[in-house]
Scaffold this motif. Structure first.
Motif, short mmCIF file in Angstrom:
data_model
loop_
_atom_site.label_atom_id
_atom_site.label_comp_id
_atom_site.label_asym_id
_atom_site.label_seq_id
_atom_site.Cartn_x
_atom_site.Cartn_y
_atom_site.Cartn_z
N ASP A 190 0.85 -1.19 0.00
CA ASP A 190 0.00 0.00 0.00
C ASP A 190 0.88 1.24 0.00
O ASP A 190 0.90 2.01 0.95
N ASN A 191 1.61 1.42 -1.10
CA ASN A 191 2.46 2.59 -1.29
C ASN A 191 2.58 2.85 -2.77
O ASN A 191 1.93 2.19 -3.59
N ASP A 192 3.41 3.82 -3.14
CA ASP A 192 3.52 4.18 -4.56
C ASP A 192 3.99 3.01 -5.39
O ASP A 192 3.52 2.80 -6.52
N TYR A 193 4.94 2.25 -4.87
CA TYR A 193 5.48 1.10 -5.61
C TYR A 193 4.37 0.08 -5.91
O TYR A 193 4.16 -0.31 -7.07
N GLY A 194 3.67 -0.33 -4.88
CA GLY A 194 2.66 -1.38 -5.06
C GLY A 194 1.43 -0.91 -5.80
O GLY A 194 0.93 -1.59 -6.70
N ASN A 195 0.93 0.28 -5.43
CA ASN A 195 -0.32 0.76 -6.03
C ASN A 195 -0.15 1.06 -7.52
O ASN A 195 -0.98 0.69 -8.34
N ASN A 196 0.94 1.74 -7.88
CA ASN A 196 1.17 2.05 -9.29
C ASN A 196 1.50 0.79 -10.08
O ASN A 196 1.02 0.60 -11.21
N GLY A 197 2.33 -0.08 -9.51
CA GLY A 197 2.69 -1.32 -10.20
C GLY A 197 1.51 -2.22 -10.43
O GLY A 197 1.33 -2.78 -11.52
N MET A 198 0.64 -2.34 -9.42
CA MET A 198 -0.53 -3.21 -9.56
C MET A 198 -1.54 -2.61 -10.53
O MET A 198 -2.19 -3.34 -11.30
N ALA A 199 -1.69 -1.29 -10.52
CA ALA A 199 -2.62 -0.65 -11.47
C ALA A 199 -2.19 -0.93 -12.90
O ALA A 199 -3.02 -1.23 -13.78
N THR A 200 -0.88 -0.84 -13.14
CA THR A 200 -0.38 -1.12 -14.49
C THR A 200 -0.56 -2.59 -14.84
O THR A 200 -0.91 -2.93 -15.98
N PHE A 201 -0.33 -3.48 -13.87
CA PHE A 201 -0.50 -4.91 -14.12
C PHE A 201 -1.96 -5.23 -14.47
O PHE A 201 -2.23 -5.98 -15.42
N ILE A 202 -2.90 -4.67 -13.71
CA ILE A 202 -4.32 -4.96 -13.97
C ILE A 202 -4.73 -4.45 -15.35
O ILE A 202 -5.47 -5.12 -16.09
N GLU A 203 -4.22 -3.27 -15.72
CA GLU A 203 -4.51 -2.74 -17.06
C GLU A 203 -3.97 -3.67 -18.14
O GLU A 203 -4.67 -4.00 -19.11
N ALA A 204 -2.72 -4.11 -17.98
CA ALA A 204 -2.12 -5.02 -18.97
C ALA A 204 -2.82 -6.37 -18.96
O ALA A 204 -3.00 -7.01 -20.01
N ALA A 205 -3.22 -6.83 -17.77
CA ALA A 205 -3.92 -8.12 -17.66
C ALA A 205 -5.24 -8.08 -18.40
O ALA A 205 -5.62 -9.04 -19.08
N ASN A 206 -5.97 -6.98 -18.28
CA ASN A 206 -7.25 -6.85 -18.99
C ASN A 206 -7.04 -6.92 -20.49
O ASN A 206 -7.84 -7.52 -21.23
N GLN A 207 -5.96 -6.31 -20.96
CA GLN A 207 -5.66 -6.36 -22.40
C GLN A 207 -5.32 -7.78 -22.85
O GLN A 207 -5.56 -8.13 -24.01
#
Length: 801
Positions: A190-207
């Motif tokens: 729950d910090n910049d590393y995890g929140n930003n990294g997971m948001a990018t992962f979820i976006e790529a995963a949806n694609q």
């Protein structure tokens, strides 16, 4: 106190000072704040040997540079290293300490350092960069991977030697997709590393068509209740794969709770932050994490680093040569450094340490260029943007426009060696500089999966549909949850795939029973081999044979009064044309060809025109014979040429129509794939429907004319009135062909041909029986009636015409 000045843990003076910020201690404790009490000092505890190795790597690189005669000759490089403690508050204090001098006074250059190496976490790095950036002091991180730091507008003086999570998150999505996992759980820091990294992962995963069942966040400083709740969510989830985008501090907290709740059997997919952390591979966590997969920074070798690390005797063995303190043993002097086995002396997995090494050398090359160029006005940050050099290991170091290095990773798998120890085996790689289809590649190395199994786990919300089925999205569910619906006719799915739509077969193919393969469509035409074709062929041949039998009978009795009275010449011609009518129906049976298509309707049209022309001539002759005012013996001389002329003329008109038809728009074979989807109907396309209906209309016109004349002569006084039988035959003929029209238009496929053949045969049989059956009856069974007297009856006019 919170306001006390920060003092560096390690320092060395030099002409140029490089700052450093590392999470040397990984556990923090902070007292509750009160407006009425003086806050207690911020406390950091639990030394992190891996981070301390990073510190020593920085010091080792600086020593190498100071001993180099090529890089920064005659110039000494010093350092000031602070502990960021893996938290933003101490990181901010460290940044202030780096900007200040050792005596808590500002230096004449407004800063005591020329560049900063660190920090090890994205949040800490952001906090420090917001301070150091004000003074235009470049910061090079070895471990901060948040994609947000690539924003040059917000962080114009930030560089890093580790790839951005922008690439790692996409690499993780490709990894999950590669192994067919479409249903995964996710947990993050729950910090910049995890929140930003997971948001990018979820976006790529949806694609990539991957669904995330749950996404939870934890913090090392958060409540234990939240961590317990997150582990319960993971336990209740149905996903077998867990993507853990966690910093080491959160990973420690999570694993402790996972052990407490005895959560096993998960396939862990990790980020570079913890996937190569040796301390996690020890016996305590090995049972949980063996089989883990994740991307790590490429491994490298740094010559001489091990010897440098071994100097730190006390740190390695946790002992002291001075006065011992409670809980600390004294060093005996007989310890063997070669036997040490911890994160500090382990140089077998120099991944992040190599990033520290590259960061120090990048600063040194920037400083070297700055001195070489003289008073050019460039800053250290501007020279850092331009650096491009190669290390002794052969690795090239440079930064792109965002301050990022080339994004390359190794895919590591946690496996056990023969000794039972966990090792990080490289099983693939990811290179973002390659084309999209070639970025992720696998080595030919067998992978260990969760629970040390050799069988890849399955993690899907719904299993792939069997061949012949397609996916149907379930309302209110993620796209990875679906039901399987059979493919429609003419569509297939030939693999256990993720197809949401079945594939359409080519126009001349159709799906098999299982809808798993396209097979050639059934070709339909009226063939001799099928029952209907065989029956129609039999009726056609029977009709032709029966007509020939009648012809033989008439030839046998050609000199008798009845045959003479029937106009033997027209009768023989009529029987010949009826034979042609019966036989022309055979052209409609069998596979259509160019010749058979042209022959079908034209031959039938001409044959019936000849047939009706003969009947019309007979009808005209009968009517004229009874209505004539001239002597009877004079009439045959006039009627014979007239009969031949009328038959030939009427038939030639039909021949002319057919020649025009064949010349300009002849019928041709045609594959009808529109009427019936599952089969191909081979039929003869008319070419010109107008010509076809003109042919039919002409036959109808002759029949109508014949019917009218025969109807007028139906009551002529005669024991054998042929006009009456002609009337009956025309009624049957007209009824058959009037019924044929709607049946022909509405009949499907080969039944269209069957209807036409039936009309031909029915009308031919009607003509044969109505006109010739009564005569054959008299000729064969009632010969006493076959006399001129009997035929003349009351009317004395001659019937011999």
């Amino acid at each position: 106190m919170y306001g006390s000045p920060e003092v560096s843990l390690l320092s060395k003076e030099g002409d140029f000072i490089i700052g450093g910020a590392f999470s040397i201690y990984s556990q923090t404790s902070v007292s509750s704040l009160s407006a009425f009490e003086t806050p207690e000092p911020f406390k950091c505890s639990r030394i992190n040997l891996r981070e301390f190795r990073f510190v020593q790597t920085m010091m080792f690189a600086i020593e190498e540079i100071n001993n180099s005669s090529e890089l920064l000759p005659d110039v000494s490089v010093g350092y000031r290293i602070f502990d960021s403690c893996g938290s933003t508050l101490p990181s901010t204090r460290a940044a202030m300490g780096l900007m200040n001098g050792e005596e808590n006074t500002w230096s004449k250059n407004c800063s005591s350092v020329h560049a900063v190496i660190g920090a090890s976490e994205s949040s800490s790095t952001i906090a420090m960069q917001q301070i150091s950036g004000v003074f235009q002091i470049p910061m090079i991180s070895h471990f901060a991977t948040c994609a947000c730091l690539s924003n040059r507008k917000e962080y114009p003086f930030f560089f890093r030697t580790i790839p951005s999570d922008y690439y790692q998150s996409r690499a993780l999505a490709k990894l999950v997709k590669h192994f067919g996992w479409t249903w995964v759980g996710a947990v993050r820091s729950d910090n910049d590393y995890g929140n930003n990294g997971m948001a990018t992962f979820i976006e790529a995963a949806n694609q990539e068509g991957i669904c995330v069942e749950y996404s939870e966040a934890i913090s090392r400083t958060g409540s234990r209740e939240n961590v317990e709740r997150v582990v319960r969510v993971i336990r209740r989830g149905t996903a077998s794969v867990l993507v853990a985008f966690l910093a080491q501090g959160e990973m420690d907290v999570l694993l402790d709770e996972v052990l407490t709740q005895n959560l096993t059997g998960l396939q862990w997919v990790g980020s570079e932050s913890w996937i190569t952390a040796n301390y996690l591979a020890k016996k305590r966590y090995a049972g949980i994490l063996t089989g883990s997969l994740g991307f790590a920074i490429r491994k490298a070798k740094i010559s001489g680093l091990l010897d440098f690390l071994l100097k730190f005797w006390e740190t390695t063995f946790g002992c002291s040569f001075g006065s011992s303190t409670p809980g600390t043993k004294s060093c005996s002097g007989f310890e063997r450094l070669q036997d040490a086995n911890n994160a500090f002396t382990d140089v077998s997995e120099l991944r992040i340490s190599n990033c520290v090494y590259k960061a120090v050398y990048a600063v040194a090359h920037a400083l070297h260029s700055l001195l070489k160029c003289g008073p050019s006005g460039d800053s250290v940050a501007e020279q850092l943007q331009k650096v491009n050099f190669t290390l002794q290991s052969g690795e090239q170091v440079y930064f792109d426009d965002n301050g990022d290095p080339a994004a390359t990773y190794e895919l590591v798998n946690w496996q056990r060696n023969h000794a039972g120890d966990v090792v990080f085996m490289t099983v693939g790689k990811y290179d973002a500089s390659q084309p999209n289809w070639n970025q992720f590649t696998m080595n030919k190395v067998k992978i260990t999966w969760a629970a040390e199994s050799w069988e890849k786990p399955l993690s899907v919300c719904s299993e792939n549909c069997l061949p012949g089925f397609r996916q149907a999205i379930m309302k209110g569910k993620p796209i990875c949850c679906f039901s399987c619906v059979p493919c429609a006719g003419g569509e297939i799915s030939n693999t256990n795939s993720e197809q949401q739509n079945c594939s359409q077969c080519p126009s001349e193919y159709w799906s098999n029973v299982n809808h798993s393969k396209c097979v050639p469509k059934v070709i339909e035409f009226l063939s001799y081999g099928e029952t209907m074709g065989a029956l129609l062929t039999a009726f056609s041949l029977c009709g032709a044979s029966l007509t020939l039998v009648v012809l033989c009978v008439f030839f046998r009795f050609r000199h008798t009064p009845l045959v003479k009275a029937s106009n033997s010449e027209l009768s023989f011609l009529l029987l010949f044309s009826l034979t042609l009518c019966f036989l022309c129906s055979l052209a409609f049976i069998g596979q259509p060809t160019a010749w058979s298509c042209m022959l079908r309707h034209t031959a039938c049209g001409v044959a019936f025109a000849l047939c009706i022309s003969c009947i019309l001539a007979k009808t005209i002759t009968v009517v004229m014979a009874f209505k004539a005012k001239r002597p009877a013996n004079m009439f045959p001389q006039c009627s014979a040429p007239l009969q031949r002329t009328s038959v030939i003329g009427c038939t030639l008109i039909q021949v002319f129509i057919c020649v025009i038809w064949l010349a300009f728009a002849p019928p041709f074979p045609h594959k009808n794939i529109v009427y019936a989807n599952e089969k191909i109907i081979l039929q003869c396309f008319l070419g010109s429907p107008l010509a076809f209906w003109v042919v039919m209309a002409y036959i109808g016109f002759l029949a109508l004319l014949c019917f009218i004349l025969a109807f007028l002569g139906r009551k002529l006084p005669d024991n054998f009135n042929e006009a009456k039988f002609i009337t009956f035959s025309m009624l049957i003929f007209s009824a058959v062909w009037l019924t044929f029209i709607p049946a022909y238009v509405s009949s499907p496929g080969k039944f269209t041909v069957a209807v036409e053949i039936f009309a031909i045969l029915a009308s031919s049989f009607g003509l044969l029986f109505c006109i010739f059956a009564p005569k054959c009856y008299i000729l064969l069974l009632k010969p006493e009636r076959n006399t001129k007297k009997h035929l003349m009856g009351r009317n004395q006019k001659s019937y011999e015409y």
